[in-house]
Design a protein around this motif. Structure first.
Motif, short mmCIF file in Angstrom:
data_model
loop_
_atom_site.label_atom_id
_atom_site.label_comp_id
_atom_site.label_asym_id
_atom_site.label_seq_id
_atom_site.Cartn_x
_atom_site.Cartn_y
_atom_site.Cartn_z
N ALA A 74 31.04 17.70 52.00
CA ALA A 74 30.44 16.48 52.52
C ALA A 74 29.32 16.80 53.50
CB ALA A 74 31.51 15.62 53.19
N GLN A 75 29.51 17.82 54.31
CA GLN A 75 28.48 18.20 55.28
C GLN A 75 27.24 18.72 54.59
OE1 GLN A 75 28.35 17.58 58.57
NE2 GLN A 75 30.25 16.46 58.20
N ASP A 76 27.41 19.42 53.48
CA ASP A 76 26.24 19.86 52.70
C ASP A 76 25.41 18.66 52.27
OD1 ASP A 76 26.99 22.55 52.83
OD2 ASP A 76 28.11 22.46 50.94
N LEU A 77 26.09 17.64 51.79
CA LEU A 77 25.41 16.44 51.30
C LEU A 77 24.77 15.66 52.44
CD1 LEU A 77 28.14 15.22 48.77
CD2 LEU A 77 26.06 16.53 48.26
N ILE A 78 25.50 15.52 53.54
CA ILE A 78 24.99 14.78 54.70
C ILE A 78 23.72 15.43 55.23
CG2 ILE A 78 25.47 14.18 57.11
CD1 ILE A 78 28.46 13.92 56.20
N GLY A 79 23.70 16.75 55.26
CA GLY A 79 22.55 17.45 55.79
C GLY A 79 21.33 17.47 54.88
N ALA A 80 21.55 17.21 53.60
CA ALA A 80 20.46 17.39 52.63
C ALA A 80 19.87 16.09 52.08
CB ALA A 80 20.94 18.25 51.47
N TYR A 81 20.68 15.01 52.04
CA TYR A 81 20.24 13.84 51.29
C TYR A 81 20.37 12.53 52.07
CZ TYR A 81 20.60 17.23 47.52
OH TYR A 81 20.45 18.34 46.75
N ASP A 82 19.37 11.68 51.93
CA ASP A 82 19.39 10.34 52.53
C ASP A 82 20.19 9.37 51.67
OD1 ASP A 82 17.33 10.65 54.80
OD2 ASP A 82 16.27 11.42 53.05
N MET A 83 20.18 9.59 50.36
CA MET A 83 20.87 8.69 49.45
C MET A 83 21.34 9.47 48.22
SD MET A 83 19.64 5.01 47.85
CE MET A 83 18.18 5.59 46.96
N ILE A 84 22.50 9.09 47.70
CA ILE A 84 23.03 9.65 46.45
C ILE A 84 23.11 8.52 45.43
CG2 ILE A 84 25.01 10.71 45.31
CD1 ILE A 84 25.66 12.12 47.92
N ILE A 85 22.61 8.78 44.22
CA ILE A 85 22.67 7.81 43.14
C ILE A 85 23.55 8.37 42.03
CG2 ILE A 85 21.38 6.51 41.41
CD1 ILE A 85 18.91 6.76 43.20
N ILE A 86 24.61 7.64 41.70
CA ILE A 86 25.46 8.00 40.56
C ILE A 86 24.97 7.19 39.35
CG2 ILE A 86 27.78 7.97 39.60
CD1 ILE A 86 28.87 8.27 42.39
N VAL A 87 24.61 7.89 38.30
CA VAL A 87 24.01 7.25 37.12
C VAL A 87 25.10 6.67 36.22
CG1 VAL A 87 22.64 7.74 35.04
CG2 VAL A 87 21.98 8.73 37.25
N SER A 88 24.77 5.59 35.52
CA SER A 88 25.70 4.93 34.60
C SER A 88 25.90 5.74 33.32
CB SER A 88 25.16 3.54 34.22
OG SER A 88 25.30 2.62 35.27
N ASP A 89 26.82 5.24 32.47
CA ASP A 89 26.97 5.67 31.08
C ASP A 89 27.11 7.18 30.93
OD1 ASP A 89 27.09 5.42 28.27
OD2 ASP A 89 24.92 5.72 28.12
#
Length: 343
Positions: A74-89
């Motif tokens: 989680a800390q890796d993600l928090i430090g690197a990204y402003d937003m995460i998008i999970i794609v459909s389908d």
């Protein structure tokens, strides 16, 4: 020709206002300084629409599979990204691997980040969500060719505009679209919503964003671009003291557009409200209109907290409030117009 001249004049006014008033004391980072993570194992419905939209908006992004995500904390993600998008389908492997990692994604959101979930499964990939979304929200299978956008009373249409609606949304959720399979909005079937979670935001949609942006007309891309702006705007609520000004024409034009729309609707509301009172409109209808008017004024006040709105047109962080101010003011006008049409 008149439309061209009008657009040119609007741009001239826009840039003149910014030039005359100068930059305010508070600024937010430009779109090129955000970083977005796209989670997918394959293109939804064969279209990289999310990547294409971000590229067109000059927003940097990385793409990661559900397997690769397992190696990130989680800390890796928090430090690197402003937003995460999970794609459909996606295929079933994706959902099987994402499910056990939902706690990690929830921790990411609680830290003040944005998680944008395109939850339309039951598609070409054949996969199904195996776990609830953050906060216990679930999507129920329901195909609809039409979905109704509550804020501006428009309808999005596609082969299947949405594949499902949400249950278990928290009380603080803001409903953005509802299914309208017969053309009439069904408010019991919210197909797009956003809600706070910890210090962050979760955006969920059952709309076929990827398919429809690629194949069903510019209104879909325009809708999705505003969603991205809205979500990224949320991630810049905490403003850095000396970040550069956003110069992107899209931000300026969006903010200018909603500024004009708000003030036009406000002027129209004031005229209609006086006529409604003089004409003896019932207090219940007047009260509903006043609520929308007051809500619009609150959002506009929020957009004004950093200084004159016109001097902040280049900045993304006023977009959310300015957009909502315009949309609520338009709803206030709509309430009065609808009631007066029945006189």
């Amino acid at each position: 020709m008149k439309k061209v001249l009008s657009a040119a004049l609007s741009l001239l006014i826009l840039f003149s206002l910014v030039a005359v008033l100068g930059p305010p004391s508070v600024s937010a980072k430009p779109l090129t300084n955000y970083n977005v993570l796209i989670l997918k194992n394959s293109d939804a419905w064969g279209s990289p629409s999310v990547e294409n939209t971000l590229t067109n908006m000059s927003i940097p992004y990385d793409v990661m599979t559900s397997t690769e995500l397992q190696n990130k904390t989680a800390q890796d993600l928090i430090g690197a990204y402003d937003m995460i998008i999970i794609v459909s389908d996606q295929g079933q492997q994706f959902y099987n691997e994402i499910g056990p990692q939902m706690g990690k994604l929830e921790e990411y959101v609680k830290a003040g980040k944005v998680l944008e979930i395109h939850a339309a499964n039951w598609g070409w990939g054949g996969g199904l969500w195996t776990t609830p979304l953050p906060g216990g929200v679930e999507i129920k299978k329901s195909y609809s060719n039409h979905d109704y956008v509550l804020a501006n009373n428009t309808t999005l249409t596609s082969s299947y505009a949405s594949h499902g609606y949400f249950v278990g949304l928290p009380a603080n959720a803001e409903i953005i679209t509802v299914q309208a399979p017969t053309g009439t909005p069904d408010n019991t079937r919210p197909s797009t919503a956003t809600y706070t979670f910890g210090n962050g935001r979760v955006f969920v949609t059952g709309l076929t964003i990827e398919f429809s942006v690629a194949r069903k007309g510019p209104e879909w891309e325009s809708f999705y671009r505003e969603i991205i702006m809205d979500n990224l705007g949320y991630s810049s609520i905490v403003l850095p003291p000396k970040a550069p000004v956003q110069r992107g024409i899209d931000v300026m034009l969006f903010n200018f557009y909603y500024y004009i729309q708000y003030h036009r609707a406000l002027d129209e509301y004031n005229v209609l409200y006086t006529e409604a009172v003089e004409g003896g409109m019932d207090n219940e209808t007047l009260g509903i209109a006043q609520i929308q008017n007051s809500t619009a004024a609150e959002y506009y006040a929020n957009a004004s907290q950093y200084g004159p709105v016109v001097s902040n047109f280049p900045r993304i962080y006023i977009f959310i409030d300015l957009r909502k101010a315009a949309l609520h003011q338009k709803q206030a006008v709509g309430v009065l117009e609808e009631a007066m049409a029945d006189w």
